[in-house]
Design a protein around this motif. Structure first.
Motif, PDB file in Angstrom:
ATOM      1  N   UNK A   1       0.814  -1.337  -0.105  1.00 24.11           N
ATOM      2  CA  UNK A   1       0.137  -0.113   0.441  1.00 24.11           C
ATOM      3  C   UNK A   1       0.984   1.181  -0.060  1.00 24.11           C
ATOM      4  N   UNK A   2       1.819   1.625   0.969  1.00 23.90           N
ATOM      5  CA  UNK A   2       2.839   2.400   1.052  1.00 23.90           C
ATOM      6  C   UNK A   2       3.483   3.156  -0.113  1.00 23.90           C
ATOM      7  N   UNK A   3       4.062   2.270  -0.924  1.00 25.82           N
ATOM      8  CA  UNK A   3       4.647   1.599  -2.366  1.00 25.82           C
ATOM      9  C   UNK A   3       3.574   2.475  -3.340  1.00 25.82           C
TER      10      UNK A   3
ATOM     11  N   UNK B   1      -6.077  -7.129  -0.119  1.00 28.88           N
ATOM     12  CA  UNK B   1      -6.705  -6.302   0.415  1.00 28.88           C
ATOM     13  C   UNK B   1      -8.717  -6.412  -0.075  1.00 28.88           C
ATOM     14  N   UNK B   2      -9.259  -5.677   0.392  1.00 31.40           N
ATOM     15  CA  UNK B   2     -10.763  -6.114  -0.175  1.00 31.40           C
ATOM     16  C   UNK B   2     -10.891  -4.759  -0.687  1.00 31.40           C
ATOM     17  N   UNK B   3     -11.893  -5.474  -2.082  1.00 33.97           N
ATOM     18  CA  UNK B   3     -12.462  -3.967  -2.582  1.00 33.97           C
ATOM     19  C   UNK B   3     -12.191  -2.754  -2.498  1.00 33.97           C
ATOM     20  N   UNK B   4     -13.663  -2.734  -1.335  1.00 32.34           N
ATOM     21  CA  UNK B   4     -13.483  -1.174  -0.419  1.00 32.34           C
ATOM     22  C   UNK B   4     -12.256  -0.873  -0.331  1.00 32.34           C
ATOM     23  N   UNK B   5     -11.609  -1.305   0.236  1.00 38.80           N
ATOM     24  CA  UNK B   5      -9.864  -1.391   1.224  1.00 38.80           C
ATOM     25  C   UNK B   5      -8.807  -0.766  -0.609  1.00 38.80           C
ATOM     26  N   UNK B   6      -8.985  -1.463  -1.180  1.00 40.23           N
ATOM     27  CA  UNK B   6      -8.039  -0.942  -2.450  1.00 40.23           C
ATOM     28  C   UNK B   6      -8.372   0.254  -3.329  1.00 40.23           C
ATOM     29  N   UNK B   7     -10.227   0.702  -2.754  1.00 32.39           N
ATOM     30  CA  UNK B   7     -10.558   1.702  -3.376  1.00 32.39           C
ATOM     31  C   UNK B   7     -10.058   2.690  -2.671  1.00 32.39           C
TER      32      UNK B   7
ATOM     33  N   UNK C   1      -3.344  -0.103   6.888  1.00 32.73           N
ATOM     34  CA  UNK C   1      -2.235  -1.249   5.864  1.00 32.73           C
ATOM     35  C   UNK C   1      -0.932  -0.426   4.930  1.00 32.73           C
ATOM     36  N   UNK C   2      -0.306  -0.134   5.488  1.00 31.86           N
ATOM     37  CA  UNK C   2       0.225   0.546   4.918  1.00 31.86           C
ATOM     38  C   UNK C   2       1.864  -0.589   4.005  1.00 31.86           C
ATOM     39  N   UNK C   3       1.774  -1.683   5.055  1.00 27.95           N
ATOM     40  CA  UNK C   3       2.723  -2.567   4.533  1.00 27.95           C
ATOM     41  C   UNK C   3       2.535  -3.766   4.201  1.00 27.95           C
ATOM     42  N   UNK C   4       0.892  -3.469   3.689  1.00 28.76           N
ATOM     43  CA  UNK C   4      -0.318  -4.944   4.033  1.00 28.76           C
ATOM     44  C   UNK C   4      -0.007  -4.925   1.910  1.00 28.76           C
ATOM     45  N   UNK C   5       0.276  -6.040   1.454  1.00 24.62           N
ATOM     46  CA  UNK C   5       0.160  -6.212  -0.360  1.00 24.62           C
ATOM     47  C   UNK C   5      -0.990  -5.918  -0.830  1.00 24.62           C
TER      48      UNK C   5
ATOM     49  N   UNK D   1      11.960  13.261  -1.002  1.00 24.33           N
ATOM     50  CA  UNK D   1      12.739  13.954  -0.037  1.00 24.33           C
ATOM     51  C   UNK D   1      11.216  13.668   1.318  1.00 24.33           C
ATOM     52  N   UNK D   2      11.285  14.460   2.888  1.00 24.84           N
ATOM     53  CA  UNK D   2      10.757  14.782   3.080  1.00 24.84           C
ATOM     54  C   UNK D   2       9.244  15.356   3.095  1.00 24.84           C
ATOM     55  N   UNK D   3       8.981  16.008   2.160  1.00 20.88           N
ATOM     56  CA  UNK D   3       8.058  16.609   1.332  1.00 20.88           C
ATOM     57  C   UNK D   3       7.535  15.649   1.493  1.00 20.88           C
ATOM     58  N   UNK D   4       7.245  14.744   0.593  1.00 25.91           N
ATOM     59  CA  UNK D   4       6.738  13.498  -0.131  1.00 25.91           C
ATOM     60  C   UNK D   4       6.969  12.624   0.403  1.00 25.91           C
ATOM     61  N   UNK D   5       7.529  12.507   1.754  1.00 24.60           N
ATOM     62  CA  UNK D   5       6.980  11.424   2.473  1.00 24.60           C
ATOM     63  C   UNK D   5       5.397  11.910   3.632  1.00 24.60           C
ATOM     64  N   UNK D   6       5.500  13.246   3.795  1.00 25.86           N
ATOM     65  CA  UNK D   6       5.084  13.778   4.378  1.00 25.86           C
ATOM     66  C   UNK D   6       3.334  13.732   3.718  1.00 25.86           C
ATOM     67  N   UNK D   7       3.676  13.677   2.502  1.00 24.30           N
ATOM     68  CA  UNK D   7       2.698  13.618   1.654  1.00 24.30           C
ATOM     69  C   UNK D   7       1.421  12.749   1.534  1.00 24.30           C
ATOM     70  N   UNK D   8       2.508  11.970   1.558  1.00 25.13           N
ATOM     71  CA  UNK D   8       2.038  10.133   1.192  1.00 25.13           C
ATOM     72  C   UNK D   8       1.819  10.072   2.861  1.00 25.13           C
ATOM     73  N   UNK D   9       1.848   9.701   4.063  1.00 29.57           N
ATOM     74  CA  UNK D   9       1.415   9.960   5.559  1.00 29.57           C
ATOM     75  C   UNK D   9       0.027  10.486   5.819  1.00 29.57           C
ATOM     76  N   UNK D  10       0.476  11.634   4.988  1.00 32.31           N
ATOM     77  CA  UNK D  10      -0.580  12.268   5.237  1.00 32.31           C
ATOM     78  C   UNK D  10      -2.460  11.931   4.172  1.00 32.31           C
ATOM     79  N   UNK D  11      -1.983  11.636   3.556  1.00 35.13           N
ATOM     80  CA  UNK D  11      -3.273  10.933   2.276  1.00 35.13           C
ATOM     81  C   UNK D  11      -3.129   9.872   3.388  1.00 35.13           C
ATOM     82  N   UNK D  12      -2.503   9.099   3.348  1.00 35.07           N
ATOM     83  CA  UNK D  12      -2.866   7.283   4.318  1.00 35.07           C
ATOM     84  C   UNK D  12      -3.814   7.328   5.214  1.00 35.07           C
ATOM     85  N   UNK D  13      -3.521   8.993   6.261  1.00 33.25           N
ATOM     86  CA  UNK D  13      -4.539   9.148   6.703  1.00 33.25           C
ATOM     87  C   UNK D  13      -6.099   9.480   6.779  1.00 33.25           C
TER      88      UNK D  13
END
Length: 264
Positions: free
Chosen positions: A97-99, A143-149, A135-139, A116-128
């Protein structure tokens, strides 16, 4: 946010091989709006979004982004300004998920600007924001269809574009998560982003849209504020559904109530 981005289609004709789907369509997305496109199946809603996102080359006309034809802009520049959540998307096998969400930052990378740190922060913010941080470390393929969406939505949010095109963002989601995603979209709109979303649920469209576009047979049948556009006559003509349109008891926006089936 900077000044809202203007997205305009003029005399737009879109086709797949010889099959014309959208023909001579004119659409000006109000800058800073939450525009929702509705219409019956196969009326051209998703095709229109693909044209706006530069995934389909127009047969006629053009799509303009702040007055410049998107098909003449560099791909990376378009990807920094327009994010697209497609109706169906495939993730590379085994990717986490994170990748996958991190790929939303690719338009911001270059030889001179690496991760960069800004990229890392943008990804973390989007995940939240999308509720998938745990689910960040899950393939993704586990995931279920809703989780993938929600993961795909996180990828689009990680792009941090001023314009978001969302093709049925509530697909596969239960009703609670549908409302959660649409509330998130409303928050993004209030922050100054321009959103264009395809939805099937007329009542959700009327509740969230600031600008409603009704399509029928590859053309725009009506557009404007939901309270002005969504009428029983229009729903009957476009969707073939006899109904009444009454005020939503919670929001006061139009609510479509189908006529009762005659019992025999």
């Amino acid at each position: 946010m900077t000044e809202p981005t203007a997205l305009v289609a003029t005399d737009l004709t879109l086709a797949y091989d010889r099959r014309v789907v959208v023909e001579h369509l004119d659409l000006a997305v109000p800058p800073g709006s939450f525009t929702v496109v509705v219409g019956p199946n196969a009326c051209g809603k998703s095709t229109l979004l693909r044209g706006l996102a530069r995934l389909l080359t127009p047969r006629t006309g053009a799509v303009l982004l702040d007055g410049r034809a998107v098909h003449q802009l560099p791909t990376r520049e378009v990807a920094r300004r327009i994010g697209l959540l497609p109706q169906t998307a495939l993730a590379p096998e085994g990717i986490t998920v994170a990748d996958l969400v991190a790929r939303g930052r690719y338009p911001h990378q270059s030889l001179l600007r690496q991760w960069s740190a800004a990229d890392e922060a943008a990804v973390a913010h989007a995940l939240r924001l999308t509720g998938v941080a745990d689910l960040a470390d899950r393939p993704v393929d586990e995931l279920s269809g809703g989780q993938r969406q929600r993961v795909w939505l996180a990828l689009v949010l990680a792009q941090e574009t001023p314009v978001l095109l969302l093709d049925e963002p509530t697909t596969f989601l239960d009703i609670a998560h549908q409302v959660e995603v649409l509330d998130l979209c409303a928050d993004l709109h209030e922050q100054g982003r321009t959103l264009v979303a395809v939805l099937h649920d007329l009542n959700q469209a009327a509740r969230y849209a600031t600008h409603l576009v009704v399509m029928h047979d590859g053309a725009i049948a009506a557009q404007g504020r939901p309270g002005e556009v969504l009428t029983a006559t229009l729903v009957a003509e476009v969707f073939g559904l006899p109904c009444r349109v009454v005020p939503d008891p919670v929001t006061g926006t139009p609510m479509v109530v189908p006529e009762a089936r005659v019992r025999r």
